[in-house]
Design a protein around this motif. Sequence first.
Motif, PDB file in Angstrom:
ATOM      1  N   ASP A   1    -113.368 -53.439  69.275  1.00  0.00           N
ATOM      2  CA  ASP A   1    -113.042 -51.818  69.177  1.00  0.00           C
ATOM      3  C   ASP A   1    -113.887 -51.082  68.291  1.00  0.00           C
ATOM      4  O   ASP A   1    -114.313 -49.997  68.599  1.00  0.00           O
TER       5      ASP A   1
ATOM      6  N   ASP B   1    -117.129 -50.284  69.949  1.00  0.00           N
ATOM      7  CA  ASP B   1    -117.113 -49.111  70.926  1.00  0.00           C
ATOM      8  C   ASP B   1    -116.991 -47.877  70.209  1.00  0.00           C
ATOM      9  O   ASP B   1    -117.378 -46.790  70.382  1.00  0.00           O
TER      10      ASP B   1
ATOM     11  N   PHE C   1    -119.222 -58.034  73.381  1.00  0.00           N
ATOM     12  CA  PHE C   1    -118.174 -58.107  74.329  1.00  0.00           C
ATOM     13  C   PHE C   1    -118.457 -59.433  75.316  1.00  0.00           C
ATOM     14  O   PHE C   1    -117.485 -59.734  75.790  1.00  0.00           O
TER      15      PHE C   1
ATOM     16  N   ARG D   1    -119.442 -44.749  70.386  1.00  0.00           N
ATOM     17  CA  ARG D   1    -118.949 -43.344  70.818  1.00  0.00           C
ATOM     18  C   ARG D   1    -119.665 -42.339  69.933  1.00  0.00           C
ATOM     19  O   ARG D   1    -120.023 -41.486  70.197  1.00  0.00           O
TER      20      ARG D   1
ATOM     21  N   LEU E   1    -124.216 -54.592  72.120  1.00  0.00           N
ATOM     22  CA  LEU E   1    -122.918 -54.671  72.730  1.00  0.00           C
ATOM     23  C   LEU E   1    -122.657 -55.472  73.698  1.00  0.00           C
ATOM     24  O   LEU E   1    -121.475 -55.931  73.718  1.00  0.00           O
TER      25      LEU E   1
ATOM     26  N   LEU F   1    -121.721 -52.038  80.838  1.00  0.00           N
ATOM     27  CA  LEU F   1    -122.837 -51.649  79.840  1.00  0.00           C
ATOM     28  C   LEU F   1    -124.095 -51.821  80.555  1.00  0.00           C
ATOM     29  O   LEU F   1    -125.185 -51.257  80.574  1.00  0.00           O
TER      30      LEU F   1
ATOM     31  N   ARG G   1    -116.418 -54.990  80.533  1.00  0.00           N
ATOM     32  CA  ARG G   1    -117.192 -54.013  79.556  1.00  0.00           C
ATOM     33  C   ARG G   1    -118.758 -54.451  79.764  1.00  0.00           C
ATOM     34  O   ARG G   1    -119.545 -53.533  79.620  1.00  0.00           O
TER      35      ARG G   1
END
Length: 130
Positions: A61, A64, A89, A68, A85, A101, A97
């Motif tokens: 989280d 992310d 994940f 963002r 990333l 990506l 996810r």
Amino acid sequence: MMRPPDSVAPTVLTYNTVINACARATEVPWDTLIGLFGQMRHDLVTRNTLLAACGSRGLGDEADMVFRTMNAAGVLPDIVTHAYLVETFGKLRRLSRVSDLLREMEEEGNAPELACYNVLMEAHARIGLP
């Protein structure tokens, strides 16, 4: 004899090194890392360093959130960003996810490195998915 300065202003490298060292010291809370991040200039390298910390700690989280805010600030991700990333994940077994990506990287013209696909394949193998 020259007198040393009373203080030396930290550079981006200084902060990245501190964030990286704190990320490795698992007893340093995430909030402390974010606090350091808040005190510095937010360039791509710094954001990637923070993403690496998310990966080493298994903080999906938070990864992310960093991604963002990076996009919102107009900082364009690079292959290293996506690799961190994907690794994060993949470790968390959030394979949809990872697939998203990889697709996003391809659409942006950032061809994923072979290692990114290996992360996805290894994650599928670990949990027994085809």
